[in-house]
Design an enzyme around this catalytic site. Structure first.
Site, PDB file in Angstrom:
ATOM      1  N   SER A  47       0.717  -1.170  -0.075  1.00  0.00           N
ATOM      2  CA  SER A  47      -0.193  -0.125  -0.003  1.00  0.00           C
ATOM      3  C   SER A  47       0.876   1.308   0.120  1.00  0.00           C
ATOM      4  CB  SER A  47      -0.751  -0.086   1.255  1.00  0.00           C
ATOM      5  OG  SER A  47      -1.448  -1.177   1.680  1.00  0.00           O
ATOM      6  N   SER A  49       1.885   5.533  -1.764  1.00  0.00           N
ATOM      7  CA  SER A  49       2.077   6.095  -2.881  1.00  0.00           C
ATOM      8  C   SER A  49       3.085   5.659  -3.824  1.00  0.00           C
ATOM      9  CB  SER A  49       2.101   7.576  -2.815  1.00  0.00           C
ATOM     10  OG  SER A  49       3.431   7.900  -1.628  1.00  0.00           O
ATOM     11  N   THR A  50       4.063   4.616  -3.376  1.00  0.00           N
ATOM     12  CA  THR A  50       4.981   4.018  -4.147  1.00  0.00           C
ATOM     13  C   THR A  50       4.627   2.920  -4.953  1.00  0.00           C
ATOM     14  OG1 THR A  50       6.599   4.790  -2.407  1.00  0.00           O
ATOM     15  CG2 THR A  50       7.502   3.595  -4.089  1.00  0.00           C
ATOM     16  N   ASP A 103       6.251  -3.569  -1.196  1.00  0.00           N
ATOM     17  CA  ASP A 103       5.606  -2.825  -0.400  1.00  0.00           C
ATOM     18  C   ASP A 103       6.491  -1.535  -0.186  1.00  0.00           C
ATOM     19  OD1 ASP A 103       3.455  -1.736   1.144  1.00  0.00           O
ATOM     20  OD2 ASP A 103       3.224  -3.304   2.661  1.00  0.00           O
ATOM     21  N   ASP A 106       7.427   3.701   5.670  1.00  0.00           N
ATOM     22  CA  ASP A 106       7.654   4.879   6.454  1.00  0.00           C
ATOM     23  C   ASP A 106       8.935   5.492   6.390  1.00  0.00           C
ATOM     24  OD1 ASP A 106       4.995   5.582   5.910  1.00  0.00           O
ATOM     25  OD2 ASP A 106       4.661   4.053   7.515  1.00  0.00           O
ATOM     26  N   GLY A 119      -0.240   4.379   6.308  1.00  0.00           N
ATOM     27  CA  GLY A 119      -1.467   4.251   5.566  1.00  0.00           C
ATOM     28  C   GLY A 119      -2.526   3.433   6.433  1.00  0.00           C
ATOM     29  N   GLU A 125      -0.468  -5.829   5.709  1.00  0.00           N
ATOM     30  CA  GLU A 125       0.990  -5.718   5.018  1.00  0.00           C
ATOM     31  C   GLU A 125       1.778  -6.735   5.732  1.00  0.00           C
ATOM     32  OE1 GLU A 125       1.024  -0.901   3.645  1.00  0.00           O
ATOM     33  OE2 GLU A 125       1.873  -1.532   5.624  1.00  0.00           O
TER      34      GLU A 125
END
Ligand code: 5RP
Length: 251
Positions: A47, A49-50, A103, A106, A119, A125
């Site tokens: 999950s 934005s990458t 994945d 952070d 997120g 995950e």
């Protein structure tokens, strides 16, 4: 007589792709090229934005290879990505063994331990990371550090049963995170609720505790009401960081 030069019609200015987005794409593409091999048939999609760049690169491997693959999402966002890319969707209860999961994160430390859950997806995950033969992290340069908590200062994301959140908060304050707070939705509309119907607590810990993330993970996990902790210790096989200068750092 000379013909007047043709007037150039105004061209729309392409908006420049921000450096961070380029760095994410570079990390994602490099990781896919190295780890998503033709023989891999079950692939975990994380999950954040990458991850869209991961899916973008997998799609570019072609329909022939992807028609024999199944893709397992870590949450609503990655499920949408898989469906919109017209890839075959599966679930971890059907496919408890995954070839490779890719994945975001952070923050990642010198030992490939990671903070995840920005997120609020870290329960699923972690299940997909654990189920995978190979778990790979993709991120931009801002996520790379020596000690967790250096760049990601908002704290360790902790998924908790809603009924127990106040007690968990109190216990987190006692074990070394006096600033632990319940994550609130934008505009303080109420607590953030995970895809599993749980609440999220963000718990910043002092640097000396973050230097030993495995011990911290086990202490937090012991608190009654905690469902999962966003500390991923000894799970990643590699981490790829896209840099500002267009290079990729591989840890
Ligand atoms: C979600 C996550 C994400 O992978 C993490 O927050 C990184 O996201 P991004 O790629 O947008 O920086 O752990 O729970």
């Amino acid at each position: 007589t000379s013909t007047p030069p043709a007037l150039a019609s105004p061209q729309p200015q392409a908006s420049p792709v921000p450096v961070v987005e380029k760095a994410k794409r570079l990390a994602a593409w490099t990781a896919v090229d190295r780890h998503v091999l033709p023989e891999h048939k079950v692939i975990g999609i994380g999950s954040g934005s990458t991850v869209p760049f991961v899916v973008e690169r997998i799609v570019s491997q072609g329909k022939a290879v992807n028609k024999d693959r199944v893709f397992i999402p870590t949450g609503f966002q990655s499920k949408e990505l898989i469906v919109n890319a017209k890839l075959l969707l599966g679930d971890v209860d059907q496919y408890p063994v995954i070839d490779v999961t890719i994945d975001g994160a952070d923050e990642v430390d010198h030992d490939l331990n990671a903070i995840k859950g920005g997120g609020a997806c870290h329960l699923r995950e972690k299940v997909l990371a654990e189920a995978a033969d190979t778990f790979v992290i993709v991120a931009d340069y801002r996520k790379n550090s020596e000690v967790l908590g250096t760049n990601w200062t908002q704290g360790v994301p902790i998924e908790v049963a809603p009924f127990a959140y106040a007690k968990v908060l109190q216990n987190l304050h006692l074990i070394g995170s006096p600033k632990a707070t319940l994550r609130m939705a934008k505009a303080k509309a109420g607590p953030v609720v995970s895809d599993n119907g749980n609440f999220i607590i963000d718990a910043p810990f002092p640097r000396e505790m973050m230097q030993d993330p495995y011990t911290l993970l086990t202490r937090i996990k012991m608190l009654t009401g905690v469902v999962e902790v966003g500390l991923f210790c000894h799970m990643a096989k590699a981490a790829y960081f896209g840099n500002e200068d267009g290079s990729v750092l591989i840890k």
